[in-house]
Structures are given as C-alpha cells and as structure tokens.
Design an enzyme around this catalytic site. Structure first.
Site: not given
Length: 282
Positions: A69, A182
C-alpha cells in the site's frame, strides 16, 4: 497502451515480479516505461524504456505499482497532477489498496484491453497556516501527533468554525473513506464505503471520556489547532510521509479536495472483498 511500471525494489520479490509483469504487458502489445533509477539488469532482453518521473507520468496511459500500500500511496502522491489510472500489484503484507496479487498477473491483460472500471477515490487537501505554511494531499489520512513519546498535546477541533472536540492526548487522525481501513480503524474509527464522500476524525489516545470518532459530510471543513506545555509543537504527516513540524497555535485545515485518484478495479466490490480476505481474522 503505455504503462508506467513502478516497482518497489526494496522488496526482494519486486524485480522478478516486475520482469514477469513486463512479459505479460508486452505480450498484449503494451509499451512499458520504468523509472530512470531502476537498474536495467532484471529487464535485459525486454522491450522497456527508462524515463524520468515527470516525463513518464505525462507519457503513460496507466500506472502500475509493484509493492504494498505504501508504494501505491507514493505513486498516487507523485502523480496527482496527471490523473492517470493506477493499479497496484501486491507483494507486501496487506496490500489493501491493491487489486492484483503477484499470482494474478494475467489480470494485466485486462488492463491493456480496457476491461476494467475506474474507482474514483477522494483526496484530503491539507492546508497548514502559521510559522510553517504548506499544502499537501492525502489519499488515506493526515495525522497530527505529539513530537515525543513521553508528551501529550492539547487538540482543539472545529467544523466550519464551530467547536466539535477538545482533548489532551497523542493527537488526531483525519481520514478519507479509503483511509478508514488504515490508521483510523486502529484508532477505533468506523469503516466507510470508499464511494462515500466524507471525512472521518479519530482522536489518538484521548485522555477523555467524551471524545468519540466522528464522521463529517463532504462539504465540511475541519480545523485542528494544537497547544501544550514544555514541548516543541506537533508533527503533521500525510499518508505516512516524513512529518512536517508545526508550532503551537498553527492551524491545520482539512477538507476534501476537488482532485481524486483513479484506482483500477476489476470488481464492483473490491473494497469489501479486501475487507473479507485481508482484515477479517486479524
């Protein structure tokens, strides 16, 4: 189609995966560009070009990253002004934003054929006013945090000029719906559908019984100010990049940007498939 391939060569799998990706793309008739600082040896005998970043972004039709990511966030940040479709190939631990795993390189043929959909993801625009004035953008989140482990800061937050929270703690994370899975999730925030245009605000270790996470509509503007005693200001970091230091009394203004990032998707429910496969059971 011209594809700008960005491998994170700090990962051992990146070079062989990139070489295999080049083979799939070239077999479909695509032209492949690599960053100028990538060593050419893994791509010997393959038809690739090496270009400087600005030229590569402007010349390509799509961007493909190989990493995790963090690699996707880096490419999104560097390519904001070019608005090219972005596809991530995951060789990292989570790869929540990636829609292709290393064993699914055949999906690159669908990219070249145009057999995909675009998932527009909103960005945060972060304006800092004060001793250190700057503007940044974030696909996931902006974190305003204390500068040291043994310190706390006082955080004051307003929404469109109206006070909504004030607390002592480690700081605050403000996230997009994309970033709600996240850091904001770790801070106790809700998971938002990535297609919602909204903003999530999550206090970090607030020393308070009345500082819950909050969700704001897309039209809202949040302002965060920090104060404290005996500490040197606070830190501001967008998408995990190296933090900028701000002074007490500086204002961090956060709102949704008119800009967006175009993520390549092969499914109507990529986000929820990722939640099911990569978050459940952790």
């Amino acid at each position: 189609m011209t594809v700008y391939l960005i491998p994170n060569l700090t990962k051992p799998q990146a070079a062989p995966t990139a070489a295999a990706a080049v083979d799939v793309l070239c077999a479909q008739g695509a032209r492949v560009i690599l960053p100028a600082d990538v060593p050419p040896e893994p791509f010997a005998g393959r038809q690739v070009s090496f270009l400087e970043e600005t030229c590569a972004f402007s010349s390509c039709d799509a961007i493909v990253t190989i990493g995790g990511d963090g690699t996707i966030l880096h490419a999104a940040r560097r390519g904001i002004g070019f608005h090219k479709p972005l596809l991530g190939i995951n060789i990292g631990r989570m790869g929540f934003l990636a829609t292709v795993e290393a064993y699914e390189l055949d999906k690159l043929a669908r990219l070249v054929r145009g057999d995909y959909r675009i998932d527009e993801r909103t960005l945060l625009q972060v304006n800092v006013y004060g001793a250190n004035t700057f503007r940044q953008y974030a696909l996931n989140d902006v974190v305003i945090s204390k500068p040291g482990l043994n310190q706390t800061i006082e955080v004051s937050i307003t929404c469109d000029g109206i006070p909504v929270n004030q607390f002592m703690g480690d700081g605050v994370v403000v996230a997009t719906p994309t970033g709600s899975t996240a850091y904001a999730l770790s801070a106790g925030g809700p998971v938002l559908d990535a297609r919602i245009a909204g903003i999530v605000m999550c206090p970090l270790c607030a020393h308070s019984m009345h500082s819950p996470p909050m969700v704001f509509s897309a039209q809202r503007k949040l302002c965060v100010r920090v104060a404290g005693r005996g500490v040197a200001g606070a830190l501001v970091s967008c998408d995990g990049w190296a933090p900028e230091r701000i002074a007490f009394g500086d204002t961090v203004e956060v709102s949704l940007s008119e800009r967006s990032v175009s993520l390549v998707s092969f499914s109507e429910a990529d986000q929820f498939e990722a939640i099911d496969k990569k978050l459940k059971g952790r």
